[in-house]
Every structure is written in C-alpha cells, then in structure tokens.
Write an enzyme that holds these catalytic residues in place. Structure first.
Site, mmCIF file in Angstrom:
data_model
loop_
_atom_site.group_PDB
_atom_site.id
_atom_site.type_symbol
_atom_site.label_atom_id
_atom_site.label_comp_id
_atom_site.label_asym_id
_atom_site.label_seq_id
_atom_site.Cartn_x
_atom_site.Cartn_y
_atom_site.Cartn_z
ATOM 1 N N GLY A 19 0.806 -1.223 0.000
ATOM 2 C CA GLY A 19 0.000 0.000 0.000
ATOM 3 C C GLY A 19 0.837 1.270 0.000
ATOM 4 O O GLY A 19 0.343 2.345 -0.353
ATOM 5 N N HIS A 20 2.102 1.172 0.393
ATOM 6 C CA HIS A 20 2.984 2.339 0.363
ATOM 7 C C HIS A 20 3.976 2.256 -0.791
ATOM 8 O O HIS A 20 4.258 3.241 -1.462
ATOM 9 C CB HIS A 20 3.737 2.469 1.697
ATOM 10 C CG HIS A 20 2.860 3.005 2.784
ATOM 11 N ND1 HIS A 20 3.158 4.114 3.522
ATOM 12 C CD2 HIS A 20 1.646 2.587 3.229
ATOM 13 C CE1 HIS A 20 2.174 4.358 4.385
ATOM 14 N NE2 HIS A 20 1.255 3.431 4.226
ATOM 15 N N ASP A 117 8.593 8.333 3.953
ATOM 16 C CA ASP A 117 7.271 7.754 4.138
ATOM 17 C C ASP A 117 6.749 8.110 5.523
ATOM 18 O O ASP A 117 7.489 8.036 6.497
ATOM 19 C CB ASP A 117 7.395 6.226 3.973
ATOM 20 C CG ASP A 117 6.069 5.545 3.869
ATOM 21 O OD1 ASP A 117 5.269 5.659 4.806
ATOM 22 O OD2 ASP A 117 5.828 4.894 2.839
ATOM 23 N N ALA A 337 -3.465 -10.513 -7.192
ATOM 24 C CA ALA A 337 -4.172 -10.342 -8.474
ATOM 25 C C ALA A 337 -3.683 -9.080 -9.181
ATOM 26 O O ALA A 337 -3.267 -8.128 -8.518
ATOM 27 C CB ALA A 337 -5.656 -10.210 -8.206
ATOM 28 N N HIS A 354 -12.128 -2.774 0.538
ATOM 29 C CA HIS A 354 -11.916 -2.529 1.968
ATOM 30 C C HIS A 354 -11.600 -1.054 2.228
ATOM 31 O O HIS A 354 -11.362 -0.678 3.365
ATOM 32 C CB HIS A 354 -10.789 -3.423 2.480
ATOM 33 C CG HIS A 354 -9.412 -2.978 2.059
ATOM 34 N ND1 HIS A 354 -9.089 -2.662 0.749
ATOM 35 C CD2 HIS A 354 -8.272 -2.777 2.775
ATOM 36 C CE1 HIS A 354 -7.810 -2.302 0.695
ATOM 37 N NE2 HIS A 354 -7.297 -2.363 1.894
ATOM 38 N N ASN A 358 -5.393 3.420 -1.805
ATOM 39 C CA ASN A 358 -5.003 3.120 -3.193
ATOM 40 C C ASN A 358 -6.156 2.483 -3.945
ATOM 41 O O ASN A 358 -6.442 2.847 -5.088
ATOM 42 C CB ASN A 358 -3.797 2.178 -3.227
ATOM 43 C CG ASN A 358 -2.572 2.838 -2.630
ATOM 44 O OD1 ASN A 358 -2.049 3.787 -3.193
ATOM 45 N ND2 ASN A 358 -2.149 2.361 -1.485
ATOM 46 N N GLU A 362 -7.973 3.865 -7.188
ATOM 47 C CA GLU A 362 -7.909 3.044 -8.404
ATOM 48 C C GLU A 362 -9.324 2.745 -8.904
ATOM 49 O O GLU A 362 -9.572 2.726 -10.114
ATOM 50 C CB GLU A 362 -7.127 1.749 -8.113
ATOM 51 C CG GLU A 362 -5.635 2.033 -7.929
ATOM 52 C CD GLU A 362 -4.877 0.926 -7.178
ATOM 53 O OE1 GLU A 362 -5.366 -0.219 -7.125
ATOM 54 O OE2 GLU A 362 -3.790 1.216 -6.641
HETATM 55 N N1 UDP Z 1 -3.142 -4.900 -4.985
HETATM 56 C C1 UDP Z 1 -2.997 -5.640 -6.146
HETATM 57 N N2 UDP Z 1 -3.351 -6.953 -6.125
HETATM 58 C C2 UDP Z 1 -3.862 -7.561 -5.032
HETATM 59 C C3 UDP Z 1 -4.033 -6.797 -3.850
HETATM 60 C C4 UDP Z 1 -3.674 -5.463 -3.864
HETATM 61 O O1 UDP Z 1 -2.523 -5.127 -7.164
HETATM 62 O O2 UDP Z 1 -4.168 -8.747 -5.091
HETATM 63 C C5 UDP Z 1 -2.679 -3.488 -4.966
HETATM 64 C C6 UDP Z 1 -3.806 -2.503 -5.158
HETATM 65 O O3 UDP Z 1 -3.965 -2.226 -6.527
HETATM 66 C C7 UDP Z 1 -3.315 -1.308 -4.361
HETATM 67 C C8 UDP Z 1 -2.440 -1.901 -3.269
HETATM 68 O O4 UDP Z 1 -2.120 -3.218 -3.692
HETATM 69 O O5 UDP Z 1 -2.513 -0.468 -5.165
HETATM 70 C C9 UDP Z 1 -3.140 -1.999 -1.934
HETATM 71 O O6 UDP Z 1 -3.239 -0.735 -1.365
HETATM 72 P P1 UDP Z 1 -4.529 -0.268 -0.578
HETATM 73 O O7 UDP Z 1 -4.251 1.100 -0.070
HETATM 74 O O8 UDP Z 1 -5.724 -0.404 -1.425
HETATM 75 O O9 UDP Z 1 -4.697 -1.312 0.596
HETATM 76 P P2 UDP Z 1 -3.681 -1.907 1.679
HETATM 77 O O10 UDP Z 1 -3.091 -3.130 1.084
HETATM 78 O O11 UDP Z 1 -2.665 -0.847 1.988
HETATM 79 O O12 UDP Z 1 -4.594 -2.208 2.827
#
Ligand code: UDP
Length: 472
Positions: A19-20, A117, A337, A354, A358, A362
C-alpha cells in the site's frame, strides 16, 4: 529541465508494504518522467517485488533488512509477510534499525531531497541532520487527514457517546465510536511502539517541507483547501497509478507477471461490458473462515459474475461443492491479483473494496461504483468520502475498527448479496452512481494529463525545489 547541475536528485524511501511501495514507485516514475534524477531505496525482497514494473528511468538502491536480528523469518521484509502481532512489532523494530544504513546512503548519494514515508518518520531526523530537505509521502486522502485531525479534537468526549459529528469539517460527517477506536487488546509494549511511530509521524508532518498526496484537487477540493489551511504545504499529484498505461505495467505492479493474468483476461473477455463485480480487500487484510464462507455464499446468491481475490492461505473456507457451482460465473484468485488490469477491464462494472486509499483511488480512476467494507486504519474515513461526499459508494455495514479478523462482527451473506445487487442494479439510483463514477474517472485522467491539476502541481514543486537548490 535546465542544466545537468540544476537537475533535481530525489530519493524515495517507501515503507515496506504494498500500500505504500506501489504508489511511491509510481510517484518515482512520474517525477523521473518529468526530468528529475530519481533513486528509490528499498531492501532485497522488496526490490524483487517492484523491479518488474520499472524501467531504467530511475535507479534502485538496495540495502539489507535485518530480519534475523529481530527474530523474523528469512525474507520477511514486507508487511504482507507478517502473520502475528509479535512479528509486526519486530518488523517495526527492524525498520528502526535501518537508521544507520539510511544515513550512509544519504552520505553517499547526497540527494537534494528525500521523499520520506509517513510510516518511517525517523528518516526525517536523519535527513535533516544532513541538511537535506524532506517531503513526506502521505498514503491517504485529504479527507481522511482532515477527519482524523477533527477526531483528535473531540477524542476526549469519546467515553460518553456512541456516535459523533466530526467538528469543523466542510461537511457534517457522523462516525460511530467503534469505527475510530481500535478494539484490539494490544499488549502494552505493542501499543507503545505503534503510538510512538504515530506521534513522531505527526511531528514530521508539521516540520517537513511539505506533503505529497496521492489524490487530485478536483476530487476533494474542499478537503485539500481545508488541509492546507490547517497545515500549509501539500501537493496533490495523483492518481499516480494512472502512469501504468500498458497491460504489462498494470500486470506487473506488485510482483512479476502473475500467472493469473492470462486466465483472468480470457475469463473477462468473455463477459459483457459492466457485468462483473471485482472483490479485493487490499494486500494484507485477512478474514475469518466464517466470514469468507459468508462472502462466498453472498456472491453466489447475488447472481452476478464476479472475480474475487482471497489473500488467506488455506482452503478450509470453501463451502462444499462451491467451486463446481460457481465455475461459470465466478473466478476466485488465491493470492496476488493484477488489480489495475482487472479494474480497468470493460467487463468490470463494480468493485467491493476494503477502502484502502489506493484501492479507492484506483476504483475512482477506473470509473467504478463501489461497495465499501472498511476494516481499520483510514478505511472508515475513506468510506465516508466515497459514500457521503462523492456518492459513488454503498456501505456494506461494517461498524467495528479492528485489525483482528476474529474480533470482527460477521457480515452475513444476505447483506453482501443486497449490496452487490444495488451496486450492479439498473434502477435510477444505480445509474446515477455509475454516471458519477464515470465523471470522476474523467476528472482523474484530466488531472494527470498535461495541463491538469496534478501535472501542474508536480511542475510547480519541481520548479520550487530547483530554485531552492540554486540558492543553497
Ligand atoms: N493490490 C494488487 N493486487 C492484489 C491486492 C492489492 O494489485 O491482489 C494493490 C492494489 O492495486 C493497491 C495496493 O495493492 O494499489 C493496496 O493498497 P490499498 O491502499 O488499497 O490497501 P492496503 O493493502 O494498503 O490495505
């Protein structure tokens, strides 16, 4: 961009979680494409996660991560690889031990600016001691920042109320107490280290040169202004994920080309436009077996096609005969994924999220209405933004902030079914939500295009930093 000596050297150092890291890598690519010399600092395992998605426009600088010294399994260098609260604390301690190596990197590279960060706030002090300017990467929405500030102001009243309106925000935003106070019973020492990091982060936010936000002005202009009024300098430069234009960039964001890409594309290609629901809860959100079963049954009963990403290991949640029953309508991806690829496929018409920032952004960029299912962190605030302010979200009804999947009240299958049917439904309400989502997507794309607000913000910031460099 001026002479070689004027060229700005920016060092990005993301916290080791998807996520970062993913948005900071996107950001690094964007600044590099605008003429900056960019270095991104990370550790071996994390370098392997991101290297597939970058070209030679910026330099990857790798340092060792002290997993073994802190009792972490070999290779445990990313938050998504942590499986217990104890490991989490050791992980944070291990990041703190990077102070000395980070200082050596600064001494060697002498960048003009460090993009630090928010979750590695100590890097600010190291950079400042070397006379290097710091910008902070803040991985959330302007709305969430303003809302959590507002919450700080009324925190003391919390004992007496069940719900409250966040004070002094541009909109009346009502929250339940259970959505902002973590119900986890963390051991005292665990709370302490996390609280220390949060407090340090707050200090760094106010002391750094400014803040880089992965958002865009038109999306939450009142909150961008509100935040600037409170704190001053912030640059909204997103949505940064839009820099991943080709299938290959979208597929390799977060790891090497996943095996699921071809299968997933083939599956989606067979579906009509806007008919598929995509369900994913970020990179590190786990659910109890009971909850996964309810999700499985709720999706099946919705009668809509779906792609569902399950991060949990093990298969004990799969209801009897489920995979056979859903094989023509549902695709379950176990593990990582290609989210950007899926969200932007024409067949996808809705997103159950959730509310990690990000994912929200998206989803917005892809023009999708969303079912919101927040769990912890800033996610409950982001839900308010999507549902009450942007009006592209439908709440599933999550009411309890906790990182512990076992403590979370179960959302029943029927509740999810209702939410998904509303999300994908044809009525006026659904049409309005879809239209609004498409408008936001157009706005997002305009913001990052030449002349758009985010594009201009980047130009302004770079100009300012280059001018500053000339005079120091
Ligand atoms: N992501 C992805 N595939 C997955 C799960 C997450 O590409 O199976 C990416 C999603 O596109 C996003 C990031 O991982 O850019 C997750 O960041 P987010 O802030 O949504 O959630 P976090 O994982 O920090 O709770």
């Amino acid at each position: 961009m001026g002479s070689k000596a004027d060229r700005l050297h920016m060092l990005f150092f993301p916290f080791m979680s998807q996520g970062h890291m993913l948005p900071m890598v996107d950001m690094a690519k964007i600044f590099a494409s605008r003429g900056a010399r960019v270095t991104l600092l990370t550790t071996h395992v994390n370098a392997n996660i991101i290297r597939h998605n970058i070209d030679d426009s910026f330099h990857l600088y790798i340092m060792a991560f002290p997993s073994a010294e802190f009792g972490l399994p070999d290779g445990c260098e990313n938050e998504s690889l942590i499986h217990s609260e104890d490991q989490h604390i050791n992980f944070i301690k291990a990041t703190l031990a990077l102070r000395q190596p980070f200082d050596s990197v600064l001494r060697n590279l002498r960048p003009d600016c460090v993009v630090t960060d928010i979750f590695l706030p100590w890097t600010y002090h190291v950079a400042i001691a070397r006379g290097i300017l710091t910008l902070v990467f803040h991985g959330t929405s302007n709305f969430a920042v303003s809302a959590s500030k507002a919450f700080e102001r009324c925190r003391l009243l919390m004992d007496q109320v069940e719900s409250f309106i966040l004070p002094d925000l541009p909109h009346p935003v009502e929250m339940l107490k259970t959505q902002v106070v973590d119900l986890n019973n963390l051991a005292r020492n665990q709370t302490e280290i996390i609280e220390k990091t949060f407090n340090e982060a707050k200090e760094v936010l106010s002391k750094s040169y400014g803040i880089l936000m992965n958002s865009f002005y038109e999306l939450e202009s009142e909150y961008v202004d509100h935040y600037r009024e409170m704190k001053g300098r912030a640059w909204n430069v997103g949505p940064v994920s839009l820099c991943n234009k080709e299938v290959i960039n979208k597929s390799t964001r977060g790891g090497k080309y996943p095996t699921s890409v071809n299968e997933c594309l083939k599956w989606l290609d067979k579906r009509s436009v806007g008919t598929v629901v995509y369900i994913c809860f970020g990179s590190g959100s786990f659910y109890s077996v009971e909850q996964l079963r309810e999700i499985a049954l709720g999706l099946e009963a919705s009668m809509h096609s779906f792609v569902w990403v399950v991060q949990n290991k093990g298969h004990d949640w799969i209801p009897k005969g489920y995979e056979e029953r859903i094989k023509d309508v549902g695709m379950v991806i176990k593990g990582w994924a290609p989210q950007l690829l899926i969200l932007n496929h024409d067949a996808v018409g809705g997103f159950v999220t959730h509310c990690g920032w990000n994912s929200c952004l998206e989803g917005i960029s892809a023009g999708l209405p969303m079912v919101t299912w927040p769990l912890f962190a800033d996610q409950f605030y982001n839900e308010k933004l999507l549902v009450d302010i942007l009006k592209v979200g439908i709440m599933v009804g999550s009411k309890v902030y906790t990182t512990d999947a076992k403590m979370r009240p179960i959302v029943e299958a029927a509740t999810l079914t209702t939410a998904v049917r509303r999300l994908m439904g044809d009525g006026i309400e659904g049409e309005k939500r879809r239209r609004r989502a498409k408008e936001l997507s157009e706005m997002a794309k305009r913001a990052v295009d030449k002349g758009g607000s985010s594009y201009e913000e980047i130009g302004n910031l770079m100009h300012e930093l280059i001018e500053r460099k000339k005079h120091v």
